[in-house]
Design a protein around this motif. Structure first.
Motif, PDB file in Angstrom:
ATOM      1  N   GLY A 160       0.795  -1.223   0.000  1.00  0.00           N
ATOM      2  CA  GLY A 160       0.000   0.000   0.000  1.00  0.00           C
ATOM      3  C   GLY A 160       0.827   1.272   0.000  1.00  0.00           C
ATOM      4  O   GLY A 160       2.064   1.263   0.103  1.00  0.00           O
ATOM      5  N   PHE A 161       0.099   2.378  -0.074  1.00  0.00           N
ATOM      6  CA  PHE A 161       0.708   3.705  -0.159  1.00  0.00           C
ATOM      7  C   PHE A 161       1.339   4.103   1.179  1.00  0.00           C
ATOM      8  O   PHE A 161       0.758   3.904   2.242  1.00  0.00           O
ATOM      9  CB  PHE A 161      -0.366   4.727  -0.538  1.00  0.00           C
ATOM     10  N   GLY A 162       2.549   4.661   1.104  1.00  0.00           N
ATOM     11  CA  GLY A 162       3.140   5.315   2.260  1.00  0.00           C
ATOM     12  C   GLY A 162       3.569   4.400   3.385  1.00  0.00           C
ATOM     13  O   GLY A 162       3.499   4.793   4.555  1.00  0.00           O
ATOM     14  N   ILE A 163       4.038   3.191   3.060  1.00  0.00           N
ATOM     15  CA  ILE A 163       4.424   2.256   4.124  1.00  0.00           C
ATOM     16  C   ILE A 163       5.917   1.954   4.117  1.00  0.00           C
ATOM     17  O   ILE A 163       6.363   1.022   4.784  1.00  0.00           O
ATOM     18  CB  ILE A 163       3.612   0.946   4.042  1.00  0.00           C
ATOM     19  N   GLY A 164       6.697   2.724   3.351  1.00  0.00           N
ATOM     20  CA  GLY A 164       8.141   2.610   3.419  1.00  0.00           C
ATOM     21  C   GLY A 164       8.808   1.887   2.270  1.00  0.00           C
ATOM     22  O   GLY A 164      10.030   1.656   2.308  1.00  0.00           O
ATOM     23  N   LYS A 165       8.063   1.544   1.215  1.00  0.00           N
ATOM     24  CA  LYS A 165       8.659   0.780   0.107  1.00  0.00           C
ATOM     25  C   LYS A 165       9.786   1.551  -0.568  1.00  0.00           C
ATOM     26  O   LYS A 165      10.885   1.030  -0.761  1.00  0.00           O
ATOM     27  CB  LYS A 165       7.586   0.430  -0.933  1.00  0.00           C
ATOM     28  N   THR A 166       9.499   2.795  -0.961  1.00  0.00           N
ATOM     29  CA  THR A 166      10.494   3.589  -1.691  1.00  0.00           C
ATOM     30  C   THR A 166      11.667   3.949  -0.793  1.00  0.00           C
ATOM     31  O   THR A 166      12.831   3.918  -1.222  1.00  0.00           O
ATOM     32  CB  THR A 166       9.853   4.855  -2.270  1.00  0.00           C
ATOM     33  N   MET A 167      11.388   4.256   0.461  1.00  0.00           N
ATOM     34  CA  MET A 167      12.464   4.579   1.392  1.00  0.00           C
ATOM     35  C   MET A 167      13.423   3.401   1.551  1.00  0.00           C
ATOM     36  O   MET A 167      14.653   3.555   1.507  1.00  0.00           O
ATOM     37  CB  MET A 167      11.893   4.962   2.762  1.00  0.00           C
ATOM     38  N   MET A 168      12.858   2.189   1.713  1.00  0.00           N
ATOM     39  CA  MET A 168      13.709   1.023   1.881  1.00  0.00           C
ATOM     40  C   MET A 168      14.436   0.666   0.590  1.00  0.00           C
ATOM     41  O   MET A 168      15.567   0.173   0.619  1.00  0.00           O
ATOM     42  CB  MET A 168      12.890  -0.150   2.422  1.00  0.00           C
ATOM     43  N   ALA A 169      13.801   0.918  -0.547  1.00  0.00           N
ATOM     44  CA  ALA A 169      14.486   0.701  -1.820  1.00  0.00           C
ATOM     45  C   ALA A 169      15.704   1.617  -1.928  1.00  0.00           C
ATOM     46  O   ALA A 169      16.786   1.200  -2.360  1.00  0.00           O
ATOM     47  CB  ALA A 169      13.526   0.946  -2.983  1.00  0.00           C
ATOM     48  N   ARG A 170      15.518   2.869  -1.522  1.00  0.00           N
ATOM     49  CA  ARG A 170      16.630   3.833  -1.573  1.00  0.00           C
ATOM     50  C   ARG A 170      17.752   3.415  -0.612  1.00  0.00           C
ATOM     51  O   ARG A 170      18.940   3.462  -0.974  1.00  0.00           O
ATOM     52  CB  ARG A 170      16.124   5.229  -1.201  1.00  0.00           C
ATOM     53  N   MET A 171      17.377   2.999   0.589  1.00  0.00           N
ATOM     54  CA  MET A 171      18.387   2.598   1.573  1.00  0.00           C
ATOM     55  C   MET A 171      19.125   1.334   1.125  1.00  0.00           C
ATOM     56  O   MET A 171      20.342   1.202   1.312  1.00  0.00           O
ATOM     57  CB  MET A 171      17.711   2.388   2.934  1.00  0.00           C
ATOM     58  N   PHE A 172      18.382   0.394   0.541  1.00  0.00           N
ATOM     59  CA  PHE A 172      18.986  -0.834   0.014  1.00  0.00           C
ATOM     60  C   PHE A 172      19.957  -0.491  -1.109  1.00  0.00           C
ATOM     61  O   PHE A 172      21.078  -1.017  -1.178  1.00  0.00           O
ATOM     62  CB  PHE A 172      17.869  -1.751  -0.488  1.00  0.00           C
ATOM     63  N   ALA A 173      19.547   0.429  -1.981  1.00  0.00           N
ATOM     64  CA  ALA A 173      20.406   0.860  -3.088  1.00  0.00           C
ATOM     65  C   ALA A 173      21.669   1.539  -2.571  1.00  0.00           C
ATOM     66  O   ALA A 173      22.777   1.301  -3.074  1.00  0.00           O
ATOM     67  CB  ALA A 173      19.633   1.800  -4.005  1.00  0.00           C
ATOM     68  N   ASP A 174      21.515   2.390  -1.559  1.00  0.00           N
ATOM     69  CA  ASP A 174      22.681   3.077  -0.988  1.00  0.00           C
ATOM     70  C   ASP A 174      23.671   2.074  -0.404  1.00  0.00           C
ATOM     71  O   ASP A 174      24.892   2.226  -0.543  1.00  0.00           O
ATOM     72  CB  ASP A 174      22.237   4.059   0.096  1.00  0.00           C
ATOM     73  N   ALA A 175      23.126   1.033   0.253  1.00  0.00           N
ATOM     74  CA  ALA A 175      23.994   0.007   0.829  1.00  0.00           C
ATOM     75  C   ALA A 175      24.732  -0.765  -0.261  1.00  0.00           C
ATOM     76  O   ALA A 175      25.917  -1.088  -0.127  1.00  0.00           O
ATOM     77  CB  ALA A 175      23.171  -0.940   1.701  1.00  0.00           C
ATOM     78  N   LEU A 176      24.037  -1.055  -1.354  1.00  0.00           N
ATOM     79  CA  LEU A 176      24.648  -1.823  -2.449  1.00  0.00           C
ATOM     80  C   LEU A 176      25.721  -1.023  -3.183  1.00  0.00           C
ATOM     81  O   LEU A 176      26.684  -1.600  -3.701  1.00  0.00           O
ATOM     82  CB  LEU A 176      23.575  -2.261  -3.441  1.00  0.00           C
ATOM     83  N   THR A 177      25.551   0.288  -3.231  1.00  0.00           N
ATOM     84  CA  THR A 177      26.492   1.135  -3.996  1.00  0.00           C
ATOM     85  C   THR A 177      27.468   1.886  -3.105  1.00  0.00           C
ATOM     86  O   THR A 177      28.243   2.712  -3.603  1.00  0.00           O
ATOM     87  CB  THR A 177      25.720   2.156  -4.853  1.00  0.00           C
ATOM     88  N   GLY A 178      27.406   1.642  -1.803  1.00  0.00           N
ATOM     89  CA  GLY A 178      28.297   2.361  -0.899  1.00  0.00           C
ATOM     90  C   GLY A 178      28.013   3.847  -0.859  1.00  0.00           C
ATOM     91  O   GLY A 178      28.902   4.652  -0.584  1.00  0.00           O
ATOM     92  N   GLY A 179      26.770   4.209  -1.132  1.00  0.00           N
ATOM     93  CA  GLY A 179      26.380   5.616  -1.094  1.00  0.00           C
ATOM     94  C   GLY A 179      26.715   6.393  -2.346  1.00  0.00           C
ATOM     95  O   GLY A 179      26.637   7.635  -2.349  1.00  0.00           O
ATOM     96  N   SER A 180      27.047   5.713  -3.420  1.00  0.00           N
ATOM     97  CA  SER A 180      27.377   6.398  -4.683  1.00  0.00           C
ATOM     98  C   SER A 180      26.097   6.825  -5.397  1.00  0.00           C
ATOM     99  O   SER A 180      25.440   6.022  -6.065  1.00  0.00           O
ATOM    100  CB  SER A 180      28.204   5.474  -5.592  1.00  0.00           C
ATOM    101  N   ALA A 181      25.739   8.094  -5.264  1.00  0.00           N
ATOM    102  CA  ALA A 181      24.511   8.596  -5.898  1.00  0.00           C
ATOM    103  C   ALA A 181      24.568   8.469  -7.413  1.00  0.00           C
ATOM    104  O   ALA A 181      23.538   8.310  -8.077  1.00  0.00           O
ATOM    105  CB  ALA A 181      24.287  10.055  -5.500  1.00  0.00           C
ATOM    106  N   ALA A 182      25.758   8.499  -7.979  1.00  0.00           N
ATOM    107  CA  ALA A 182      25.907   8.413  -9.434  1.00  0.00           C
ATOM    108  C   ALA A 182      25.501   7.045  -9.969  1.00  0.00           C
ATOM    109  O   ALA A 182      25.203   6.905 -11.163  1.00  0.00           O
ATOM    110  CB  ALA A 182      27.347   8.711  -9.828  1.00  0.00           C
ATOM    111  N   ASP A 183      25.469   6.050  -9.086  1.00  0.00           N
ATOM    112  CA  ASP A 183      25.165   4.686  -9.519  1.00  0.00           C
ATOM    113  C   ASP A 183      23.778   4.227  -9.093  1.00  0.00           C
ATOM    114  O   ASP A 183      23.479   3.031  -9.125  1.00  0.00           O
ATOM    115  CB  ASP A 183      26.233   3.730  -8.982  1.00  0.00           C
ATOM    116  N   VAL A 184      22.928   5.173  -8.691  1.00  0.00           N
ATOM    117  CA  VAL A 184      21.524   4.886  -8.378  1.00  0.00           C
ATOM    118  C   VAL A 184      20.655   5.764  -9.261  1.00  0.00           C
ATOM    119  O   VAL A 184      20.783   6.985  -9.248  1.00  0.00           O
ATOM    120  CB  VAL A 184      21.198   5.149  -6.889  1.00  0.00           C
ATOM    121  N   ILE A 185      19.789   5.157 -10.044  1.00  0.00           N
ATOM    122  CA  ILE A 185      18.922   5.901 -10.965  1.00  0.00           C
ATOM    123  C   ILE A 185      17.467   5.600 -10.631  1.00  0.00           C
ATOM    124  O   ILE A 185      17.086   4.432 -10.481  1.00  0.00           O
ATOM    125  CB  ILE A 185      19.209   5.516 -12.429  1.00  0.00           C
TER     126      ILE A 185
END
Length: 301
Positions: free
Chosen positions: A34-59
């Motif tokens: 559902g809406f607003g339950i943390g999906k996008t936030m956790m996707a972003r955090m998971f992506a940051d962990a996978l890329t070591g915080g490299s914003a250039a490698d997250v689209i």
């Protein structure tokens, strides 16, 4: 744990943490719920962990990112442009992550284009599709991704979030949030929204009266506040459930009286159907008018 700041969905947080710890990655994930339950936030955090915080490698794959304007659906041209980025190696990190918000809005053409990548993904790329309704995605896409189904938060979790952020937690806000952090934020941070909720609840409470004036007042509110229709429908469901279960008043919201439990259950089903119809782009005014008139008729038998 990197997800400690996220409220709710502990099982999924643990699963993602284990994936990171064991380094057993899939090339694609679907975060749905559902809406607003943390999906996008956790996707972003998971992506940051996978890329070591490299914003250039997250689209974030959106029409806007690829300068495509005026389209409600995620179109094939955006996906084709993203494919070029997908097959370009990471700039700084070992991995590249593509996040697709509102993935259920992808056109069939766009999904088929993305499917070709999922069939032969580059080893360094992880694709995360974020969707409220996984059934809107092609079965062939779903079969090639790990699906993580997010749950609505409990009232206690929403209440704790509000206490941590605002130092207070209104029971009405907690109940109307329906397990959504985003909905709770919208309600708690806006006096105008809270006022609208109370105004509409007062109108809806008068549906049990023989005079149909309240029906026409409710129609006018829906017409004026089209962007808040989901919230208004939630108010109706909450008040009907209280009436059906004969709940003691849990907050200072007005109550709808003299309604049979069976009638309340039928109206709740109609409200949920109306919500789906509106989201499915059916004629908004017609759907809402039919719903409110039928609600009054059902109450009065």
């Amino acid at each position: 744990m990197i997800f400690d700041g996220v409220y709710g969905n502990s099982a999924i947080k643990n699963q993602l943490q284990n994936i990171l710890d064991c380094k057993k990655l899939s090339h694609a994930y679907i975060f749905c719920g559902g809406f607003g339950i943390g999906k996008t936030m956790m996707a972003r955090m998971f992506a940051d962990a996978l890329t070591g915080g490299s914003a250039a490698d997250v689209i974030f794959l959106t029409n806007e990112y690829y300068n495509i304007k005026g389209k409600a659906s995620l179109v094939v041209d955006a996906v084709r442009a993203a494919i070029v980025d997908i097959y370009t190696k990471p700039y700084l990190a070992d991995r590249k992550v593509i996040i697709v918000p509102k993935a259920e809005t992808m056109t069939t053409q766009a999904q088929n284009a993305l499917l070709k990548v999922l069939e032969e993904p580059p080893s360094y790329c992880v694709i995360i599709l974020v969707a409220q309704n996984e059934d809107m995605l092609l079965p062939t896409i779903r079969s090639r991704a790990v699906i993580l189904r997010f749950s609505q938060l409990s009232d206690d979790e929403v209440k704790q979030y509000l206490l941590d952020k605002y130092s207070f937690a209104d029971d009405m806000v907690v109940r109307l949030a329906g397990g959504s952090i985003a909905a709770a934020d919208n309600l708690a941070s806006s006096d105008e929204t809270a006022s609208l909720v109370r105004e509409f609840a007062e109108i809806f409470s008068r549906f049990s009266e023989n005079d149909m004036t309240a029906v026409y007042e409710a129609i006018a509110v829906f017409e004026k506040e089209k962007d808040k229709s989901e919230l208004l429908l939630s108010v109706m469901c909450l008040m009907l459930r209280d009436a059906m279960l004969n709940n003691a008043q849990k907050c200072d919201m007005p109550r709808i009286e003299n309604i049979q439990a069976g009638a309340a259950a039928l109206i709740i089903e109609s409200v949920e159907n109306a919500g789906r119809a509106v989201r499915g782009s059916r004629n908004y005014n017609m759907v809402i008018t039919e719903l409110l008139l039928e609600t009054w008729r059902t109450i009065h038998g």
